[in-house]
Write a protein that holds these residues in place. Structure first.
Motif, short mmCIF file in Angstrom:
data_model
loop_
_atom_site.label_atom_id
_atom_site.label_comp_id
_atom_site.label_asym_id
_atom_site.label_seq_id
_atom_site.Cartn_x
_atom_site.Cartn_y
_atom_site.Cartn_z
N HIS A 190 0.84 -1.19 0.00
CA HIS A 190 0.00 0.00 0.00
C HIS A 190 0.88 1.24 0.00
O HIS A 190 1.96 1.25 0.63
N PHE A 191 0.40 2.29 -0.68
CA PHE A 191 1.10 3.57 -0.64
C PHE A 191 0.08 4.69 -0.77
O PHE A 191 -0.78 4.66 -1.66
N LEU A 192 0.17 5.67 0.11
CA LEU A 192 -0.70 6.85 0.09
C LEU A 192 0.16 8.10 0.17
O LEU A 192 1.12 8.16 0.95
N GLN A 193 -0.21 9.11 -0.62
CA GLN A 193 0.53 10.38 -0.67
C GLN A 193 -0.45 11.54 -0.58
O GLN A 193 -1.44 11.59 -1.31
N SER A 194 -0.18 12.47 0.33
CA SER A 194 -0.99 13.68 0.44
C SER A 194 -0.49 14.70 -0.58
O SER A 194 0.64 15.19 -0.47
N LEU A 195 -1.32 15.02 -1.57
CA LEU A 195 -0.95 16.02 -2.56
C LEU A 195 -1.29 17.43 -2.10
O LEU A 195 -0.56 18.37 -2.37
#
Length: 331
Positions: A190-195
């Motif tokens: 899993h990978f999540l990034q706050s733009l």
């Protein structure tokens, strides 16, 4: 002959026009334009951490009522600031009566009101089956979790998770049922990034391998958080999952969920609502879905006694099935 501009008759303008500084209608003085104070540049706030991938739809799912059937009695007991136990007795017309012993240990390292490390949680029923979880904080940003599930004396599931939380991103790797001898494993990344402060993008990659079979499924995810609502979408080759959560006020919350599974050729649409009545110490949850199923759960606290009563009923019009439940929670 060069002419000069004058402010008044017979007076030459010496330079830039003066500016009158006032505060609440009171004259403070005159100053040229260059002497005006300049605003300091606004400092951009750092982007927040997006959290875990498994919590993307949590706000919407918390609106829906949990399934209830039969009669349940739960007794919670806090033994110390670190240790607590719970006893659960469940009687149902669909199966044999059961007993569960739940124990939880919480350490001293508290990162947030809901995160304490290390944490050990175990649940055992009357047949000897065990579900256990261990949460560890290996470093300031690195967390580890181990999950074990047994059925009597046989292991069913063993899972190991590693999660790294950066300033504005989260990366997770999960190993499920690794078997070196049988050459089988399930890996989930899993990978999540706050733009921005409101937008989060990421993805999930599921890889499974066993003798004679191997495959992978990629899913993309996005989440947008506004002041009073949150919209989340997961799209991949296995299907789609979309949810919308809206908080109307302090008492009313609603959620809409859409799920499509390409392998099972099944699509479900659900609507749920959450109503809080603080003066009556009551919480009401309800749902309606596209399978012609309606359900509701009413929870009532009984202060000053540490007792919570819950009554739920669910009806599936399509399959002509009805079941209801009642529970008492002490502690």
């Amino acid at each position: 002959m060069e002419s000069r501009k004058t402010g008044k008759l017979g007076e030459a303008n010496p330079g830039p026009s003066p500016v009158l500084w006032t505060e609440m209608g009171n004259t403070l003085g005159l100053a040229p334009m260059g002497a005006l104070p300049r605003r300091s540049p606004r400092r951009e706030e750092p982007l927040p951490n997006p959290g875990s991938f498994d919590e993307l739809h949590r706000l919407c799912k918390d609106v829906f009522p949990a399934q209830m059937e039969g009669v349940k009695l739960v007794v919670n007991k806090v033994l110390s600031s670190h240790f607590q136990v719970a006893h659960t007795v469940h009687m149902s017309a669909l199966g044999l009566p059961g007993y569960h012993l739940h124990a939880a240990y919480a350490g001293d390292w508290q990162l947030s009101p809901t995160e304490v490390f290390p944490t050990v949680v175990g649940d055992m029923d009357s047949s000897g089956s065990l579900n256990a979880q261990v949460l560890l904080l290996l470093a300031e940003r690195l967390r580890a979790k181990a999950v074990f599930q047994t059925q009597q004396a046989k292991f069913l599931t063993w899972q190991f998770d590693g999660e790294y939380r950066g300033d504005d991103y989260t990366a997770t790797l999960t190993l499920g049922n690794p078997d070196l001898i049988g050459e089988s494993v399930i890996m989930v990344a899993h990978f999540l990034q706050s733009l921005t402060h409101r937008l989060v993008l990421g993805g999930e990659l599921v890889y499974h391998r066993r003798p004679g079979e191997e495959g992978a499924i990629l899913t993309l995810a996005g989440k947008y958080s506004a002041l009073h609502w949150v919209a989340t979408l997961n799209v991949g080759s296995g299907g789609a999952h979309a949810s919308y959560y809206h908080r109307a006020n302090e008492q009313v919350q609603v959620g809409v969920e859409f799920e499509a599974n390409t392998r099972l050729q099944d699509t479900t649409f659900s609507f749920g609502y959450h109503l809080t009545l603080p003066q009556a110490n009551m919480v009401f949850r309800g749902l309606v879905d596209s399978n012609w199923c309606v359900g509701a759960v009413l929870e009532k606290k009984m202060p000053p006694l540490p007792v919570t009563l819950a009554l739920g009923a669910f009806l599936n019009h399509w399959r002509n099935r009805f079941h209801c439940g009642f529970s008492i929670t002490v502690g």
